[in-house]
Design a protein around this motif. Structure first.
Motif, PDB file in Angstrom:
ATOM      1  N   GLU A 249       3.908  -5.756 -10.166  1.00 56.46           N
ATOM      2  CA  GLU A 249       3.902  -5.450  -8.734  1.00 56.46           C
ATOM      3  C   GLU A 249       3.460  -4.013  -8.475  1.00 56.46           C
ATOM      4  OE1 GLU A 249       7.385  -4.592  -5.796  1.00 56.46           O
ATOM      5  OE2 GLU A 249       7.061  -6.764  -5.781  1.00 56.46           O
ATOM      6  N   GLN A 250       3.791  -3.100  -9.364  1.00 54.76           N
ATOM      7  CA  GLN A 250       3.385  -1.708  -9.189  1.00 54.76           C
ATOM      8  C   GLN A 250       1.870  -1.556  -9.368  1.00 54.76           C
ATOM      9  OE1 GLN A 250       6.277  -0.209 -12.128  1.00 54.76           O
ATOM     10  NE2 GLN A 250       6.967   1.203 -10.520  1.00 54.76           N
TER      11      GLN A 250
ATOM     12  N   MET B 140      -9.964   7.545 -19.200  1.00 54.19           N
ATOM     13  CA  MET B 140      -8.998   6.708 -18.494  1.00 54.19           C
ATOM     14  C   MET B 140      -8.006   6.072 -19.468  1.00 54.19           C
ATOM     15  SD  MET B 140      -7.892   5.522 -15.677  1.00 54.19           S
ATOM     16  CE  MET B 140      -6.822   4.203 -15.151  1.00 54.19           C
ATOM     17  N   LYS B 141      -8.445   5.829 -20.681  1.00 56.59           N
ATOM     18  CA  LYS B 141      -7.615   5.160 -21.686  1.00 56.59           C
ATOM     19  C   LYS B 141      -6.263   5.871 -21.876  1.00 56.59           C
ATOM     20  CE  LYS B 141      -8.492   2.791 -26.008  1.00 56.59           C
ATOM     21  NZ  LYS B 141      -8.635   1.425 -25.643  1.00 56.59           N
ATOM     22  N   ALA B 142      -6.247   7.170 -21.761  1.00 58.16           N
ATOM     23  CA  ALA B 142      -4.995   7.925 -21.899  1.00 58.16           C
ATOM     24  C   ALA B 142      -3.979   7.518 -20.823  1.00 58.16           C
ATOM     25  CB  ALA B 142      -5.279   9.417 -21.826  1.00 58.16           C
ATOM     26  N   ASN B 143      -4.454   7.171 -19.647  1.00 61.55           N
ATOM     27  CA  ASN B 143      -3.550   6.790 -18.558  1.00 61.55           C
ATOM     28  C   ASN B 143      -3.001   5.377 -18.695  1.00 61.55           C
ATOM     29  OD1 ASN B 143      -4.559   9.251 -17.693  1.00 61.55           O
ATOM     30  ND2 ASN B 143      -4.228   8.692 -15.572  1.00 61.55           N
ATOM     31  N   PHE B 144      -3.594   4.567 -19.547  1.00 58.36           N
ATOM     32  CA  PHE B 144      -3.078   3.212 -19.728  1.00 58.36           C
ATOM     33  C   PHE B 144      -1.659   3.226 -20.275  1.00 58.36           C
ATOM     34  CE2 PHE B 144      -7.668   1.757 -19.992  1.00 58.36           C
ATOM     35  CZ  PHE B 144      -7.652   1.231 -18.715  1.00 58.36           C
ATOM     36  N   ALA B 145      -1.274   4.284 -20.967  1.00 64.82           N
ATOM     37  CA  ALA B 145       0.105   4.396 -21.433  1.00 64.82           C
ATOM     38  C   ALA B 145       1.060   4.367 -20.243  1.00 64.82           C
ATOM     39  CB  ALA B 145       0.290   5.680 -22.231  1.00 64.82           C
ATOM     40  N   ILE B 146       0.616   4.907 -19.128  1.00 63.36           N
ATOM     41  CA  ILE B 146       1.435   4.906 -17.905  1.00 63.36           C
ATOM     42  C   ILE B 146       1.310   3.568 -17.189  1.00 63.36           C
ATOM     43  CG2 ILE B 146       1.745   5.953 -15.630  1.00 63.36           C
ATOM     44  CD1 ILE B 146       0.608   8.568 -16.891  1.00 63.36           C
TER      45      ILE B 146
ATOM     46  N   ALA C 196       0.806  -1.221   0.000  1.00 63.43           N
ATOM     47  CA  ALA C 196       0.000   0.000   0.000  1.00 63.43           C
ATOM     48  C   ALA C 196       0.842   1.276   0.000  1.00 63.43           C
ATOM     49  CB  ALA C 196      -0.969   0.004   1.179  1.00 63.43           C
ATOM     50  N   GLU C 197       1.929   1.303   0.757  1.00 65.86           N
ATOM     51  CA  GLU C 197       2.768   2.518   0.789  1.00 65.86           C
ATOM     52  C   GLU C 197       3.381   2.787  -0.576  1.00 65.86           C
ATOM     53  OE1 GLU C 197       3.245   4.931   3.133  1.00 65.86           O
ATOM     54  OE2 GLU C 197       1.613   3.907   4.153  1.00 65.86           O
ATOM     55  N   GLN C 198       3.845   1.729  -1.230  1.00 68.36           N
ATOM     56  CA  GLN C 198       4.382   1.869  -2.581  1.00 68.36           C
ATOM     57  C   GLN C 198       3.267   2.344  -3.516  1.00 68.36           C
ATOM     58  OE1 GLN C 198       5.910  -1.774  -4.306  1.00 68.36           O
ATOM     59  NE2 GLN C 198       6.320  -0.823  -6.256  1.00 68.36           N
ATOM     60  N   GLY C 199       2.077   1.799  -3.336  1.00 68.38           N
ATOM     61  CA  GLY C 199       0.941   2.193  -4.158  1.00 68.38           C
ATOM     62  C   GLY C 199       0.574   3.660  -3.967  1.00 68.38           C
ATOM     63  N   LYS C 200       0.648   4.122  -2.730  1.00 71.24           N
ATOM     64  CA  LYS C 200       0.347   5.529  -2.452  1.00 71.24           C
ATOM     65  C   LYS C 200       1.316   6.440  -3.209  1.00 71.24           C
ATOM     66  CE  LYS C 200      -0.094   8.965   1.172  1.00 71.24           C
ATOM     67  NZ  LYS C 200       0.044   9.310   2.565  1.00 71.24           N
ATOM     68  N   ALA C 201       2.597   6.077  -3.171  1.00 77.91           N
ATOM     69  CA  ALA C 201       3.601   6.879  -3.872  1.00 77.91           C
ATOM     70  C   ALA C 201       3.318   6.898  -5.380  1.00 77.91           C
ATOM     71  CB  ALA C 201       4.999   6.333  -3.597  1.00 77.91           C
ATOM     72  N   LEU C 202       2.943   5.756  -5.923  1.00 78.62           N
ATOM     73  CA  LEU C 202       2.603   5.690  -7.353  1.00 78.62           C
ATOM     74  C   LEU C 202       1.334   6.475  -7.656  1.00 78.62           C
ATOM     75  CD1 LEU C 202       3.331   1.915  -7.953  1.00 78.62           C
ATOM     76  CD2 LEU C 202       4.556   3.829  -9.018  1.00 78.62           C
ATOM     77  N   PHE C 203       0.319   6.339  -6.809  1.00 80.46           N
ATOM     78  CA  PHE C 203      -0.968   7.012  -6.990  1.00 80.46           C
ATOM     79  C   PHE C 203      -0.783   8.524  -7.032  1.00 80.46           C
ATOM     80  CE2 PHE C 203      -5.106   8.656  -5.803  1.00 80.46           C
ATOM     81  CZ  PHE C 203      -5.998   7.797  -6.422  1.00 80.46           C
ATOM     82  N   GLU C 204       0.049   9.025  -6.108  1.00 81.35           N
ATOM     83  CA  GLU C 204       0.253  10.462  -6.001  1.00 81.35           C
ATOM     84  C   GLU C 204       1.365  10.966  -6.918  1.00 81.35           C
ATOM     85  OE1 GLU C 204       0.917  10.957  -1.805  1.00 81.35           O
ATOM     86  OE2 GLU C 204      -1.211  10.709  -1.348  1.00 81.35           O
ATOM     87  N   GLY C 205       2.188  10.053  -7.439  1.00 83.67           N
ATOM     88  CA  GLY C 205       3.335  10.440  -8.261  1.00 83.67           C
ATOM     89  C   GLY C 205       3.185  10.052  -9.711  1.00 83.67           C
ATOM     90  N   GLU C 206       4.054   9.141 -10.143  1.00 79.09           N
ATOM     91  CA  GLU C 206       4.145   8.816 -11.567  1.00 79.09           C
ATOM     92  C   GLU C 206       2.872   8.239 -12.177  1.00 79.09           C
ATOM     93  OE1 GLU C 206       6.281   4.861 -12.693  1.00 79.09           O
ATOM     94  OE2 GLU C 206       7.239   5.564 -10.847  1.00 79.09           O
ATOM     95  N   GLY C 207       2.002   7.648 -11.354  1.00 80.98           N
ATOM     96  CA  GLY C 207       0.740   7.126 -11.882  1.00 80.98           C
ATOM     97  C   GLY C 207      -0.250   8.210 -12.230  1.00 80.98           C
ATOM     98  N   THR C 208      -0.067   9.382 -11.694  1.00 80.63           N
ATOM     99  CA  THR C 208      -0.922  10.567 -11.892  1.00 80.63           C
ATOM    100  C   THR C 208      -2.396  10.324 -11.566  1.00 80.63           C
ATOM    101  OG1 THR C 208      -1.361  10.244 -14.262  1.00 80.63           O
ATOM    102  CG2 THR C 208       0.635  11.477 -13.698  1.00 80.63           C
ATOM    103  N   CYS C 209      -2.691   9.291 -10.796  1.00 84.82           N
ATOM    104  CA  CYS C 209      -4.079   8.940 -10.461  1.00 84.82           C
ATOM    105  C   CYS C 209      -4.774  10.040  -9.666  1.00 84.82           C
ATOM    106  CB  CYS C 209      -4.111   7.641  -9.656  1.00 84.82           C
ATOM    107  SG  CYS C 209      -3.123   6.302 -10.338  1.00 84.82           S
TER     108      CYS C 209
END
Length: 140
Positions: free
Chosen positions: A126-127, A113-119, A51-64
């Protein structure tokens, strides 16, 4: 091997030092800990180890975070809505993020959402799982 030895020694030292302390006493900088809360937090961390790794991705490079908030629909549905539907349908958010399953929350938003699939498709499995665990950990 050396890191394991150092970790074990630090753990042992910490245990010895804390043996004589009163668990109900707190210093001025530490809030009193409710044992029930601690058990629940431990359970959550055990259920969602990424979850902590997911939070970093959600708020960072994932742009979620740009489109999804905890309990409010912004561009996309709220995290709580997403998690509730995925739980009810026993589906995988990680699989959706890999564009390997159909949208089940709000298909009308799929083109956005389709635009974010590139990311998300370029993430390691695992990410994507970490993103899923982070979102699941936020559900009530």
């Amino acid at each position: 091997m050396k890191k394991i030895y150092v970790f074990c020694m630090l753990t042992l030292a910490s245990s010895i030092i804390s043996c004589g302390s009163d668990p109900k006493k707190t210093d001025n900088n530490s809030p009193e800990v409710n044992p029930e809360t601690t058990v629940e937090e431990t359970k959550t961390k055990a259920d969602f180890p990424l979850a902590e790794q997911g939070k970093a991705l959600f708020e960072g490079e994932g742009t979620c975070v740009a489109c999804h908030k905890l309990d409010t629909k912004v561009v996309g549905p709220s995290i709580q809505e997403i998690v509730a539907i995925y739980k009810a349908k026993n589906a995988s958010i990680a699989t959706f993020l890999n564009e390997a399953s159909e949208p089940i929350v709000d298909p009308s938003q799929y083109s956005i959402m389709k635009a974010n699939f590139a990311i998300t498709k370029n993430m390691k499995p695992e990410q994507r799982l970490a993103l899923e665990q982070y979102m699941m950990s936020l559900a009530p």
